[in-house]
Design an enzyme around this catalytic site. Sequence first.
Site, short mmCIF file in Angstrom:
data_model
loop_
_atom_site.label_atom_id
_atom_site.label_comp_id
_atom_site.label_asym_id
_atom_site.label_seq_id
_atom_site.Cartn_x
_atom_site.Cartn_y
_atom_site.Cartn_z
N ASP A 138 0.73 -1.13 0.01
CA ASP A 138 -0.02 0.09 -0.19
C ASP A 138 0.97 1.38 -0.03
O ASP A 138 0.24 2.33 -0.33
CB ASP A 138 -0.89 0.10 1.26
CG ASP A 138 -0.17 0.01 2.46
OD1 ASP A 138 0.95 -0.36 2.70
OD2 ASP A 138 -0.90 -0.03 3.53
N HIS A 139 2.03 1.15 0.41
CA HIS A 139 2.86 2.61 0.49
C HIS A 139 3.60 2.81 -0.75
O HIS A 139 4.26 4.00 -0.82
CB HIS A 139 4.05 2.06 1.55
CG HIS A 139 3.41 2.49 2.93
ND1 HIS A 139 2.32 1.76 3.50
CD2 HIS A 139 3.91 3.35 3.97
CE1 HIS A 139 1.86 2.19 4.79
NE2 HIS A 139 2.91 3.22 4.99
N ASP A 187 3.94 -0.56 11.33
CA ASP A 187 3.42 0.95 10.98
C ASP A 187 2.85 1.47 12.19
O ASP A 187 2.02 0.72 12.91
CB ASP A 187 2.40 0.74 9.86
CG ASP A 187 1.96 1.81 9.13
OD1 ASP A 187 2.51 2.16 8.13
OD2 ASP A 187 1.11 2.80 9.75
N ARG A 201 -1.43 12.69 9.96
CA ARG A 201 -0.17 13.21 10.19
C ARG A 201 0.07 14.29 9.40
O ARG A 201 -0.18 14.31 8.17
CB ARG A 201 0.66 12.32 10.33
CG ARG A 201 2.22 12.51 10.73
CD ARG A 201 3.08 11.29 10.78
NE ARG A 201 2.47 10.67 12.12
CZ ARG A 201 2.89 9.35 12.75
NH1 ARG A 201 3.46 8.55 11.73
NH2 ARG A 201 2.46 9.08 13.76
N SER A 215 6.37 8.40 12.87
CA SER A 215 6.44 6.97 12.08
C SER A 215 7.30 5.98 13.01
O SER A 215 8.18 6.21 13.58
CB SER A 215 6.82 7.00 10.67
OG SER A 215 6.88 5.89 10.29
N ARG A 224 9.15 3.80 11.47
CA ARG A 224 10.30 3.47 10.53
C ARG A 224 11.52 3.05 11.38
O ARG A 224 11.96 4.01 11.91
CB ARG A 224 10.20 4.31 9.30
CG ARG A 224 10.96 5.70 9.69
CD ARG A 224 10.71 6.54 8.35
NE ARG A 224 9.32 6.69 8.22
CZ ARG A 224 9.01 7.89 7.42
NH1 ARG A 224 9.74 8.78 7.00
NH2 ARG A 224 7.79 8.20 7.26
#
Length: 752
Positions: free
Chosen positions: A92-93, A157, A445, A641, A643
Site C-alpha cells: 500500500d505504501h 506501521d 499526520r 512513524s 520506521r
Amino acid sequence: MSAEQARSLYTSMPERLARARTAFRRPLTLTEKVLVAHCWDFESQKWERGRAILRLRVDRVGLQDVTGQMALLQFMHSGRKRVAVPSTLHCDHLIRAESGSADDLARAIRENQEVYDFLHSASRKYGIGFWKPGAGIIHQVVLENYAFPGGLMIGADSHTPNGGGLGMLAIGVGGADCGEVMAGLPWEVLHPKLIGVLLTGKLSGWTGAKDIITYLCTLLTVKGGTNKIIEYFGPGAESISATGKGTICNMGAEVGATTSVFPFDSRMATYLRATDRADLATLAEESREHLQPDPEVVAEPKRFYDELVEINLDELEPHVVGPHSPDRGRPVGKLAAEVKANGWPAKITNALIGSCTNSSYEDMRRAAHVAMQGIKAGLRTKVPFWITPGSERIYQTIKRDGIIETFEKIGGTVLANACGPCIGQWKRSDVKAGEPNTIVSSFNRNFPGRNDGSAATLSFLTSPELVTALAFAGTLEYDPVHGTIPDAQGKAFRFTPPEAEELPRDGFAGGAAGYEEPAADGESIQVIVRPDSERLQILEPFKPWDGRDFIDLPILVKAKGKTTTDHISPAGAWLRFRGHLDKISDNMFLGVVNAFTGEAGKGVNPLTGGAPQPFTKIARELKARGVRWVVIGDENYGEGSSREHAAMSPRYLGCAAVLVKSFARIHETNLKKQGVLPLTFKDPRDYDRFEAPDRVSIIGLAALQPGKPVTVTIRKPDGRTETIEALHSLTEEHITWFKAGSALNAAQGDRK
C-alpha cells in the site's frame, strides 16, 4: 483471525482474569484484561505501569511493503521455515499519487516490480498472506478481515492502532519486533500507563468521530500519550460506529500512545457480521464481560486509570488541527481568525479525503452527502479534490452506490486504494518548490514535508465532510458549520449537517480481491533478490560490542526542536530504497535541524572542519576512519512513524549512542533493537552543555545494569571536562542485545 483462535482465547480468559484480579487485588480495565490474557508467563511477570517490561504472546503480525521489506530481511536470518504466528503483508505504501487510480497503480507496479517480486516470493515461502498492490491500505484491510475483540496484534506501521476500533490492542512497532515475533519469540513492551477517556453524550450534526481525536490531540499534545494506552469507555462510546472508533484509535498514534482501544459493543458485532465474520461476532457476544472493563472500573474510573479525560459529545465542536503538528487545533469556527492572525495562506490549493484514518463507508457517505448538496446548488469544488478509498471492498461498494459518481461530478479524482499523499507519495505540479501553500485533508499526520516533501506546505487535518465543504469554498476563511458561500446564482448557500448510514444497506460489494494465500509448502520457493539490485540488499549482522567504553566520541549532530522519524529518515522519494540499507542511509538526518548551525541536514566534520556538508557524508567519512559518533537530541526524539530505518541508518553509519531529553516509545525500542545505546539526560538542562567541538565519553559500560545511571563525560577543546549522569530503560535482555550488537544477533546466539 479464525474463529478457532478467538474461541481458544476467549475460553482461556475467565481463569486468567480471575487469577489477575486475585494478584492485583482489584477489578480490571479492558486493557489489563487483554494484556493478562496474552501474558507469556503470568507467574514470572512483574506488573508495574511505567516501569515493568511485559512479555506477551501476539495473535497476529501485519507488514506493509515499505517497513515490511526490512522486517522480512531480518526474519530471514532467523532460520525458520515458516512464520510462527498468522501474518500478512500489504502493498500500500509504494503507489505514488499523481494522475488517478489506474495510471498510478500501473506505474507503481512497473517501477516497483522487483520489490513486489521479493515481497511476494518471501511471503509465499514463509507462510505470509499477501495483499497485492491496489488491494487496500493495511489498517483498513486489517479492520475488515483480521481485527477482533480482545486480540493482540503488532504491525510495522505506527497507525496499526486502527484495530482498536474492534476492541483489539493493535500496536505499531519496528520491523525487528515483527521479525522476532514471526520467529516465535515473545514480544516485549514497557508496561503502559492508562489514560481513561470517558465519553458521554452523542455525536450529532457536523461533529464526527474525527473530532474526538483531533480535540484529544489538542488536549494531550504529541507526546501526551507516550508509553500509555488510551482506553475509551462510557455511554458515548456506544454511540460511535466501529469504523468511527477505528478513526479515533488510528490517530491516537499522533499523541504518541502505545495504542488505543474501545470496549466490545453491539456496533462492533454489527460490523463483524457485515464483513462476513458472524461467527466471531457471536463468540464475542458470548464473552462480552471479558471484552469490557469490569463494572467497578466504569463506576469509579479515577481509581483505575492514571489519567482521566471526560468528553461530552453533546458539547464537542468540529475541529481542525494544523499546520505542521496534529496537536495544534481549534474548533472550525475559530480557524479563520487564527489564519489571519498568523498570516497563513488562507487559499486552499488541494483537498483530500480518505486514507487509513477516514475511508470507511460511513466517511465516504457523509462526504458524499455534502457533495450532493453542492451539486444541487450548482457548485463544483474550487480546488483539486482527491479521494483515497481504504480498500477494494470500500471502492467497489461506493462505486456501486453512486458515491464515486457524486465525487466525480464535483471535480473529484479517485486515487488508488493506497497511502499516497498521506505518507508523502504525492507528485504535485500545481505549486513551485518551496512555495507556501495550504492543503486540507482527512489524514492523520501533518508534520512539515509529510505530504509532498515540502516544508512550505501547510497541512490542516479535519473530517472528510468538512474537507469536502472547504473544497467548495477554496479558503480556510470559510466556516462550513456556521457560514455561507455563494451558490451558482450568487445567493447565500448554507450546507446542512452531513447524514450517512454507517454500513451499506445492500451489504459490501467485492471483498478479498487482491489476496493470495502463501504456498502450502515453501521449501522449493526461492526468495527473489537480484545481486545487482539498487532496491534490496541482504543484511549483514552488525558487529557486537567490543567490551570497551565509548571514549572521546565526536558529536555528529545536536538536534534542535521537533525531531521526528521523518526528519531522521525522510520518506517520499526515499521510499524506493527502504529495502537497501546502504542507499537509504544517504537520507540520514536530512530534515534534522542542527543546533550548532541552525541548518537542516548538514553539519561540520568534527575531525576536519571545513564547510557544512550532509550528515551522511560526514558519517561515512568517520566510518571509513573507524570513528563512531553520538547524537544529542531534544524532547520526544523520534516521534511519528514507526520506521526503523531511523535507527538502522545511524547504526549502519557508526552511531554508538543517542542522548536526548526524552524519546518517543517506538524509536527508543528501535534503537535498542539495533544495538544503539539510547540514553536520556537525568537533568534535561544538560542538553545545553554540549558544543560542536566537544568529545563525549560513556563510562562503565561493562557494568551496565537495569535502572543504574550511566556516567557521561564531556571533554572541552581546552581540556576541561564536565561529568553528567544519563538514564536508560534497558532491561537485562536489552543489555544482551547491546552487547551482541543487535537483538537479531542475540536471538541467533540463543539458538546456537
